[in-house]
Design a protein around this motif. Sequence first.
Motif, mmCIF file in Angstrom:
data_model
loop_
_atom_site.group_PDB
_atom_site.id
_atom_site.type_symbol
_atom_site.label_atom_id
_atom_site.label_comp_id
_atom_site.label_asym_id
_atom_site.label_seq_id
_atom_site.Cartn_x
_atom_site.Cartn_y
_atom_site.Cartn_z
ATOM 1 N N ARG A 268 41.257 -64.858 75.601
ATOM 2 C CA ARG A 268 40.103 -64.002 75.899
ATOM 3 C C ARG A 268 38.801 -64.600 75.364
ATOM 4 N NH1 ARG A 268 42.902 -58.260 74.480
ATOM 5 N NH2 ARG A 268 43.756 -57.811 76.534
ATOM 6 N N ARG A 269 38.898 -65.360 74.271
ATOM 7 C CA ARG A 269 37.678 -65.988 73.766
ATOM 8 C C ARG A 269 37.149 -67.029 74.738
ATOM 9 N NH1 ARG A 269 40.561 -66.891 68.237
ATOM 10 N NH2 ARG A 269 41.118 -64.704 68.067
ATOM 11 N N MET B 94 33.872 -62.051 80.563
ATOM 12 C CA MET B 94 33.926 -61.088 81.664
ATOM 13 C C MET B 94 32.645 -60.275 81.722
ATOM 14 S SD MET B 94 36.991 -58.604 82.709
ATOM 15 C CE MET B 94 37.108 -58.027 84.387
ATOM 16 N N PHE C 204 31.075 -56.850 83.580
ATOM 17 C CA PHE C 204 31.580 -55.647 84.228
ATOM 18 C C PHE C 204 30.530 -55.002 85.130
ATOM 19 C CE2 PHE C 204 33.755 -56.261 80.246
ATOM 20 C CZ PHE C 204 35.078 -55.941 80.498
ATOM 21 N N PHE D 143 28.198 -52.907 82.980
ATOM 22 C CA PHE D 143 27.623 -53.688 81.856
ATOM 23 C C PHE D 143 28.445 -53.597 80.569
ATOM 24 C CE2 PHE D 143 23.910 -51.118 83.655
ATOM 25 C CZ PHE D 143 23.960 -51.771 84.876
ATOM 26 N N ASN D 144 28.767 -52.342 80.155
ATOM 27 C CA ASN D 144 29.530 -52.137 78.921
ATOM 28 C C ASN D 144 28.936 -52.832 77.709
ATOM 29 O OD1 ASN D 144 31.162 -50.827 80.673
ATOM 30 N ND2 ASN D 144 32.864 -52.249 80.556
ATOM 31 N N LEU D 145 27.619 -52.798 77.587
ATOM 32 C CA LEU D 145 27.009 -53.291 76.351
ATOM 33 C C LEU D 145 27.321 -52.296 75.234
ATOM 34 C CD1 LEU D 145 23.536 -54.500 77.618
ATOM 35 C CD2 LEU D 145 25.547 -55.865 77.066
ATOM 36 N N LEU E 219 27.863 -60.735 67.930
ATOM 37 C CA LEU E 219 29.030 -60.096 67.302
ATOM 38 C C LEU E 219 30.317 -60.904 67.486
ATOM 39 C CD1 LEU E 219 29.896 -57.386 65.852
ATOM 40 C CD2 LEU E 219 30.762 -56.706 68.077
ATOM 41 N N ALA E 220 30.659 -61.152 68.743
ATOM 42 C CA ALA E 220 31.929 -61.848 68.992
ATOM 43 C C ALA E 220 31.924 -63.287 68.475
ATOM 44 C CB ALA E 220 32.259 -61.790 70.475
ATOM 45 N N ARG F 80 25.757 -62.272 76.729
ATOM 46 C CA ARG F 80 26.774 -61.976 75.714
ATOM 47 C C ARG F 80 28.069 -62.744 75.997
ATOM 48 N NH1 ARG F 80 29.052 -55.886 75.132
ATOM 49 N NH2 ARG F 80 29.868 -56.328 77.199
ATOM 50 N N ALA F 81 28.447 -62.756 77.287
ATOM 51 C CA ALA F 81 29.659 -63.503 77.642
ATOM 52 C C ALA F 81 29.457 -64.996 77.397
ATOM 53 C CB ALA F 81 30.027 -63.233 79.097
ATOM 54 N N MET G 95 29.944 -66.851 73.888
ATOM 55 C CA MET G 95 31.265 -67.277 73.423
ATOM 56 C C MET G 95 31.611 -68.663 73.956
ATOM 57 S SD MET G 95 32.728 -65.207 71.369
ATOM 58 C CE MET G 95 34.519 -65.299 71.445
ATOM 59 N N ASN H 6 24.064 -45.991 78.995
ATOM 60 C CA ASN H 6 23.627 -47.138 79.766
ATOM 61 C C ASN H 6 22.372 -46.878 80.577
ATOM 62 O OD1 ASN H 6 25.570 -48.790 78.805
ATOM 63 N ND2 ASN H 6 27.032 -48.347 80.434
ATOM 64 N N GLY I 49 35.122 -48.520 78.965
ATOM 65 C CA GLY I 49 34.530 -49.841 79.109
ATOM 66 C C GLY I 49 34.180 -50.500 77.788
ATOM 67 N N GLN I 50 33.908 -49.692 76.757
ATOM 68 C CA GLN I 50 33.539 -50.258 75.463
ATOM 69 C C GLN I 50 34.684 -51.064 74.862
ATOM 70 O OE1 GLN I 50 30.546 -50.020 73.570
ATOM 71 N NE2 GLN I 50 29.842 -49.608 75.631
ATOM 72 N N ALA J 240 35.344 -54.175 76.992
ATOM 73 C CA ALA J 240 34.380 -55.251 76.764
ATOM 74 C C ALA J 240 34.692 -55.972 75.455
ATOM 75 C CB ALA J 240 32.961 -54.684 76.727
ATOM 76 N N LYS K 92 37.627 -56.173 73.997
ATOM 77 C CA LYS K 92 38.834 -56.977 74.218
ATOM 78 C C LYS K 92 38.493 -58.259 74.953
ATOM 79 C CE LYS K 92 42.542 -53.557 74.566
ATOM 80 N NZ LYS K 92 43.380 -52.817 75.527
ATOM 81 N N ALA K 93 37.683 -58.112 76.006
ATOM 82 C CA ALA K 93 37.363 -59.267 76.838
ATOM 83 C C ALA K 93 36.628 -60.340 76.046
ATOM 84 C CB ALA K 93 36.531 -58.831 78.041
ATOM 85 N N LEU K 94 35.969 -59.942 74.948
ATOM 86 C CA LEU K 94 35.281 -60.933 74.114
ATOM 87 C C LEU K 94 36.222 -61.579 73.107
ATOM 88 C CD1 LEU K 94 31.979 -58.976 73.494
ATOM 89 C CD2 LEU K 94 32.144 -61.207 74.574
ATOM 90 N N GLY K 95 37.477 -61.144 73.104
ATOM 91 C CA GLY K 95 38.446 -61.763 72.203
ATOM 92 C C GLY K 95 38.452 -61.156 70.810
ATOM 93 N N LEU K 96 37.866 -59.966 70.634
ATOM 94 C CA LEU K 96 37.890 -59.326 69.317
ATOM 95 C C LEU K 96 39.285 -58.755 69.065
ATOM 96 C CD1 LEU K 96 34.464 -57.424 69.334
ATOM 97 C CD2 LEU K 96 35.008 -59.649 68.365
#
Lengths: 246, 370
Positions: free
Chosen positions: A80-81, A85, A87, A90-92, A104-105, A153-154, A157, B8, B265-266, B269, B271-275
Motif C-alpha cells: 500500500r505504501r 489511491m 478517491f 477526496f477523503n482528506l 502524515l504517511a 498526498r498520494a 509517498m 468535505n 472513506g477516512q 484513505a 489504509k491506502a496510504l499504508g498506515l
Amino acid sequence: MSEAAIRITGMNKYYGRFQVLRDINLDVGSGERIVICGPSGSGKSTLIRCINRLEEHQQGRIDVLGTELNDDIGNIDHIRRDVGMVFQHFNLFPHLTVLENCTLAPTLARKIPAEEAEATAMTYLERVRIPEQASKFPGQLSGGQQQRVAIARALCMKPKILLFDEPTSALDPEMIKEVLDVMVELASDGMTMLCVTHEMGFARQVADRVIFMDKGEIVEQGRPAELFDNPKNERTRTFLSQVLSH
Amino acid sequence: MTAVSDMNTPRQTLNVGFRPDGLATRLRRRYFRTPANALISLLGMAALLYLAYHALDWAVLKAVWSSPDGTSAVCRDIAGACWAVIQQRWRIIIFGLFPYDEQWRSMLACVVMVVTIVLSCLPWFWKPLRLSILWCAGFIIFYVLMRGGLFGMRAVMPADWGGLTLTVFLYAAGVLIGMPMAIAMALLRRSEMPLVSRMTGALIDGVRSLPLVTILFTAALIFPFVLPDWLQGDKIWRVIIGFALFFAAYQAEIIRSGIQSIPVGQEEAAKALGLSYWQRTGRIMLPQAFRNALPPTINQLVITFKETSLIVIIGFFDILASGNAAYGTGEWSFAYFEVYIFVALVYFVFVFSLSRYGAYLERRMRFGQH
Ligand SMILES: Nc1ncnc2c1ncn2[C@@H]1O[C@H](COP(=O)(O)OP(=O)(O)OP(=O)(O)O)[C@@H](O)[C@H]1O
Ligand SMILES: [Mg+2]
C-alpha cells in the motif's frame, strides 16, 4: 513495458453469493496508463480496490510489484505504501492541515524525517498548484483544490502505481479541468496509472489502453482510438453511445 | 459510497463589514420593538428584580458572616443567611476528617490536583509525553502530601482523607484510569474477531446495567474476600478502579459512536496510504472520534463529577458527606441550607468550568485545529 507492475490472473470476487468480478485477467506494465470505463455497478471500483486490497478477492491471484496479495498484513502495508489511491470523494483528513495531510504517511509509514517530508510535500503541492493553501484545513478548500491535495498526498509517498477511482465525478464542471490537467502532467512523467473515469477526452489523450467492463467482466480492451471509434462488442457500443450522447 | 461528508464541503464564515450596534440600540431592538413587546419586557424585568432583591436581602443584606465566639448564637433570630456556619466549619467541608494540624497538606494536595487538571486542558500539554509527565508528577505529589510518612510528615491513611480534596482526587484518578479503559473497550468492541467484540460488549452492557452503588460496594467490600491479599491494595484504589470501570463502560460507547460517525472513506484513505492499524487508530480515527463525540463526552464528565458523591455509601467522606457532617453536630444543625448552598457553589464552579471548556474546545475544533 517488459516487467508487469500488476498481474491479475483468473480472479473472481463475490459479495456473499453475488459475483462482482468474473475471471479477471489483466497485466499492467510498468509505466503503463490504463483507463477503465463501463456502466455503473459493473465492478470498476471493486477491481481497482482489489489491487491495494481495500477489497479481498476470493479466487485467482493478484501480484503487485512482484508480491502476491494474501492475508499477510506486513506485505499488504508494504504494497500500500507503493500504491497510491485517489478517491471520488477526496477523503482528506479534515482534522489535519493540507500540509499535515501530505506529511502524515511519509513520516509514519516511511519514517522520513519531518523536515524532509515537509519539503517533499511543498514540492508536490507546488506541482498541483496550491502551495499557498498548505496551512489551511481541507474544509476551507473547494472540491477541485481538495482533489489536487489528495493527489499530492498520494504522490508524497512516492508511489510506483497510482489508482484513481472516478477522481472528477464529484466535481463541478469548472473544477474538472484543473484536476485533469494535473493528471495529464503525471501521466507524461511515466507514472503507472489505473484510472476509472468517464472522461473520454482524458482517455484519448493519455491512455495506452482502455478497458471496458460490464457485469463484472472485462468485455473489451484496446488502444483508445480503436476502442472508442471502432468498438467490436455490442455492449461497448451501447455504452459508448450513451456516454457520448451526453 | 455516495455519502459526501460535510467535512468535505467548503465553508466560509467571515462577517466582513459587520459593525456591532450600540448597547442602547440593541436593547431597544430586542426588548422594546412594539408596545406589547415593551410591556412584557417591563413586567419580566420587574418580576426578576423582585426575586433578585429578595435573594440579595437574604443572602447578603441580612446575613451574618462570622461568629466571633465560635458558637451559633450569632445566628439566633436573624432573617438572613447564617454564613457563620461556613466561616466556622469550612475546614470540615473542604478537608473532611483529615487531622487538623496537617490540613495544609490536604489544601496543597487539592491545589496540585486542580492545577494538574487545568494544565492538562491546555493544548500545549496535548503530547503523550508531556501529559504522562504532568499526570505522574501530579499524582505522586498528591499522594506523598496526602499519605505522608515521608519527609517527616505524619502518615494519614486514605480512610481519613475527605472533603473536596477526596472528591477531586477520586474524580481525576477515576477519569484518568477510565479514559484509556474506555478507548480500549471501544476498540475491542469493534474488533473483527467475534469472540473479542462479543465479550467486550457483554462487559460494557454488564457494567452499564448495574447501579454505580453496587459496583462501588463490590469493589470496596466484596473484593477483599475474593481477591488474594497482594492484589487487593487499599480500599481507595479498589473504589477508584470500580469508579473508573463504570465511567469507562459509558465512555466506551460514546467513543464508539464517535468512531461510527466517521465516513468510511477516512479509514480507507489511511489504509491506502499504508498506515498500520495503530497509526490509523491513533492519528485518524480516535482524533476524529473524540471531535465527533465531544458534547456527549463533556456530558459524561459532568455526570461523573456529580457521581463521586456516591462513595459516601462505602464510608468515604467526599465534599457532600463532609458538608452533612459540618452542620450535623447539633449546634449548627439549623444552618443546613447555607452549607448545601456552599457545597452546591463548589460543584457549580467545577461543572460550569468544565462545560465552558467544552464549549471552547468545540469552537476551536470547528476550524479543524487540534
Ligand atoms: N460492500 C458491498 N456489498 C455488496 N455488494 C456490493 C458492495 N460493494 C459493491 N457492491 C456491488 O458490486 C457491484 C460493483 O460495484 P462497484 O462499486 O465496483 O461498481 P462500479 O463499476 O464502480 O460502479 P460506479 O460507476 O457506480 O462507481 C455493484 O453491483 C454493487 O452493488
Ligand atoms: Mg465506482
